[in-house]
Write a protein that holds these residues in place. Structure first.
Motif, mmCIF file in Angstrom:
data_model
loop_
_atom_site.group_PDB
_atom_site.id
_atom_site.type_symbol
_atom_site.label_atom_id
_atom_site.label_comp_id
_atom_site.label_asym_id
_atom_site.label_seq_id
_atom_site.Cartn_x
_atom_site.Cartn_y
_atom_site.Cartn_z
ATOM 1 N N TRP A 127 0.804 -6.964 9.218
ATOM 2 C CA TRP A 127 1.463 -5.840 8.559
ATOM 3 C C TRP A 127 2.848 -6.270 8.058
ATOM 4 O O TRP A 127 3.243 -5.947 6.933
ATOM 5 C CB TRP A 127 1.603 -4.677 9.554
ATOM 6 C CG TRP A 127 2.224 -3.455 8.965
ATOM 7 C CD1 TRP A 127 1.589 -2.412 8.350
ATOM 8 C CD2 TRP A 127 3.629 -3.162 8.910
ATOM 9 N NE1 TRP A 127 2.495 -1.489 7.925
ATOM 10 C CE2 TRP A 127 3.760 -1.917 8.248
ATOM 11 C CE3 TRP A 127 4.767 -3.811 9.348
ATOM 12 C CZ2 TRP A 127 5.002 -1.315 8.024
ATOM 13 C CZ3 TRP A 127 6.007 -3.237 9.129
ATOM 14 C CH2 TRP A 127 6.114 -1.997 8.475
ATOM 15 N N THR B 107 0.853 -1.183 0.000
ATOM 16 C CA THR B 107 0.000 0.000 0.000
ATOM 17 C C THR B 107 0.893 1.237 0.000
ATOM 18 O O THR B 107 2.066 1.185 0.353
ATOM 19 C CB THR B 107 -0.895 0.051 1.248
ATOM 20 O OG1 THR B 107 -0.060 0.189 2.392
ATOM 21 C CG2 THR B 107 -1.733 -1.202 1.383
ATOM 22 N N GLU C 66 -5.462 0.056 12.657
ATOM 23 C CA GLU C 66 -4.510 0.733 11.775
ATOM 24 C C GLU C 66 -3.097 0.576 12.331
ATOM 25 O O GLU C 66 -2.877 0.720 13.531
ATOM 26 C CB GLU C 66 -4.882 2.229 11.695
ATOM 27 C CG GLU C 66 -4.058 3.006 10.708
ATOM 28 C CD GLU C 66 -4.406 4.496 10.716
ATOM 29 O OE1 GLU C 66 -5.613 4.845 10.754
ATOM 30 O OE2 GLU C 66 -3.462 5.308 10.724
ATOM 31 N N TYR D 61 -2.641 1.158 6.434
ATOM 32 C CA TYR D 61 -2.903 -0.277 6.471
ATOM 33 C C TYR D 61 -3.811 -0.565 7.661
ATOM 34 O O TYR D 61 -3.554 -0.107 8.775
ATOM 35 C CB TYR D 61 -1.586 -1.018 6.645
ATOM 36 C CG TYR D 61 -1.740 -2.515 6.794
ATOM 37 C CD1 TYR D 61 -1.862 -3.334 5.675
ATOM 38 C CD2 TYR D 61 -1.762 -3.115 8.051
ATOM 39 C CE1 TYR D 61 -1.999 -4.713 5.802
ATOM 40 C CE2 TYR D 61 -1.892 -4.484 8.191
ATOM 41 C CZ TYR D 61 -2.018 -5.276 7.053
ATOM 42 O OH TYR D 61 -2.151 -6.628 7.192
ATOM 43 N N THR D 62 -4.870 -1.325 7.430
ATOM 44 C CA THR D 62 -5.703 -1.729 8.562
ATOM 45 C C THR D 62 -5.889 -3.241 8.551
ATOM 46 O O THR D 62 -5.985 -3.867 7.494
ATOM 47 C CB THR D 62 -7.093 -1.060 8.557
ATOM 48 O OG1 THR D 62 -7.756 -1.380 7.339
ATOM 49 C CG2 THR D 62 -6.999 0.443 8.706
ATOM 50 N N TYR D 63 -5.930 -3.791 9.751
ATOM 51 C CA TYR D 63 -6.113 -5.227 9.962
ATOM 52 C C TYR D 63 -7.499 -5.406 10.580
ATOM 53 O O TYR D 63 -7.789 -4.832 11.635
ATOM 54 C CB TYR D 63 -5.028 -5.717 10.922
ATOM 55 C CG TYR D 63 -5.179 -7.146 11.399
ATOM 56 C CD1 TYR D 63 -4.882 -8.220 10.556
ATOM 57 C CD2 TYR D 63 -5.608 -7.426 12.699
ATOM 58 C CE1 TYR D 63 -5.007 -9.527 11.001
ATOM 59 C CE2 TYR D 63 -5.723 -8.739 13.152
ATOM 60 C CZ TYR D 63 -5.431 -9.780 12.301
ATOM 61 O OH TYR D 63 -5.553 -11.079 12.736
ATOM 62 N N ASP E 5 2.184 -8.489 5.024
ATOM 63 C CA ASP E 5 1.535 -7.848 3.879
ATOM 64 C C ASP E 5 2.301 -6.638 3.356
ATOM 65 O O ASP E 5 2.325 -6.386 2.156
ATOM 66 C CB ASP E 5 0.108 -7.400 4.260
ATOM 67 C CG ASP E 5 -0.798 -8.576 4.573
ATOM 68 O OD1 ASP E 5 -0.434 -9.725 4.244
ATOM 69 O OD2 ASP E 5 -1.876 -8.354 5.145
ATOM 70 N N ILE E 6 2.903 -5.870 4.241
ATOM 71 C CA ILE E 6 3.535 -4.613 3.818
ATOM 72 C C ILE E 6 5.051 -4.763 3.689
ATOM 73 O O ILE E 6 5.640 -4.388 2.681
ATOM 74 C CB ILE E 6 3.180 -3.468 4.801
ATOM 75 C CG1 ILE E 6 1.660 -3.296 4.855
ATOM 76 C CG2 ILE E 6 3.869 -2.166 4.384
ATOM 77 C CD1 ILE E 6 1.014 -2.971 3.522
ATOM 78 N N ASN F 150 7.371 3.179 4.108
ATOM 79 C CA ASN F 150 6.037 3.068 4.699
ATOM 80 C C ASN F 150 5.896 3.826 6.006
ATOM 81 O O ASN F 150 4.906 3.656 6.701
ATOM 82 C CB ASN F 150 5.684 1.586 4.907
ATOM 83 C CG ASN F 150 5.307 0.928 3.583
ATOM 84 O OD1 ASN F 150 4.211 1.132 3.092
ATOM 85 N ND2 ASN F 150 6.246 0.191 2.999
#
Lengths: 141, 141, 141, 141
Positions: free
Chosen positions: D41, D2, D83, D8-10, D44-45, D139
């Motif tokens: 996070w 992202t 977040e 980013y939210t989980y 994914d990030i 990020n």
């Protein structure tokens, strides 16, 4: 509501914190997975979550028997689909069969749980509401 | 080491955080109790904790089957004694029977767990070391 | 009741299931240790467990702030003594400082938690009962 | 990956088993939520999960400080978006700020965690790999 013909599955990833120093899921965490799947099934398929069952219908559904067989390793980051099926519906109890499969379709663990419906105030077994029973039967095999 | 004639018990209090909004122990926490009792038994009676089993003996003892029956409510602050007994000793597996009793002697839950000994590196079933097997047999019924 | 001069400690062993695949306690399990120590302190020193606080006094004491610093590794089987101290007593809140030391006296983690007393029915902050407040002050520094 | 501009939210639902007899999330379970969000996070990030960080890069990222403020009740079935933001990037450490909001956008809890990168074999702080550091900086705010 899903049709009985399309089995309900609850997605669950094995997390870092589910696993022990041997690098696989610690046994009690497998029962966390099973119970979470049952909770989601109750909400999504029966249409009543455990909190409303208690506050609005005055009932509880404690699990009186639980068992699991671990048939393949459960490392961190494994993505599972946990299938929930109603195996038997009694007057005041329900038996569920659960099976967790990985991305390739292999079964990693399976379980069985028996919930007993109780009158929450009396803390005594009680017939489940007829509306719930009908939905349980419609979603059983 | 205790004598086989005096059963081993693991003391465990049901904690606030073990219990759910119904005010009784959440099912997976009962498997936490059972597994903790087994871990303590392994350390106190077999004389080898799960970490040393792995780092010094190159073995693991994952649980391949676990089950429990909840027979009486489990509210916060209930003090339990969890008895651990060896029910059956195989070449590479052990079956344990566990029973949790409250202050009055009433049983609140009971369980059964099967551990399978594995070669930790190969991740494959392997005969348990003879020294462990002898201690298991000496502490079985 | 212990004297304020002899600090209260809660014994806690780091269990296999507290630890993750890196072989050390998973962070949330450290907050399990801290909260368990606080629960035991409440029962043993304040003389009222969290269940009776709710059912007999109509109050709750939810934790509104929690923090921990992990200063030494926490492997399985490490035996800790977790000291609980009352750091500050307000009208409706209490600040606790906790410290976990291993067999050699070295600190492995420390924490701080703030509990806010509430009227359980209204779910609103409320002054704690005077009897509790006196005991808190008698056990603070 | 992202963009830094879209946080980013989980997603996380408060489960029955997260909650205690007071009907709200038990404090340590809030740290389970925070740590799960951070794990997701990382995968994914940052593009590397905690297992591969260890097995492929020979590093670990244990959390050395964690804290949370609980600002609104957390009942069962509450759906949260957590977040995750990178607040500060050091040579061998990262500070994360997290915030959990319900369906109406209200914040229910917020947290801060500091991870310290270590050489997994030496169990000693070590500069993080430059590739990770670049992604962390890209990020961060």
């Amino acid at each position: 509501m899903t049709q009985p013909s399309s089995p309900y599955t609850y997605p669950r990833i094995i997390r870092w914190g589910d696993c022990d120093p041997a690098g696989i899921a610690y046994t009690p965490r497998i029962f966390d997975c099973l119970t979470e799947a049952l909770e989601a099934w109750h909400r999504d398929i029966l249409g009543v979550d455990w909190l409303r069952l208690r506050t609005e219908m005055g009932m509880g559904a404690p699990i009186v028997h639980a068992e699991a067989d671990m048939v393949r390793p459960l490392p961190p980051d494994l993505v599972l689909d946990i299938e929930v099926r109603v195996e038997e519906v009694g007057t005041a109890s329900v038996t569920y069969a659960l099976s967790a499969r990985g991305p390739s379709g292999d079964e990693h663990f399976r379980g069985r749980m028996v919930a007993c419906y109780i009158d929450a105030a009396a803390e005594r077994a009680a017939p489940m509401p007829e509306s719930l029973r009908q939905r349980l039967l419609a979603n059983s095999e």
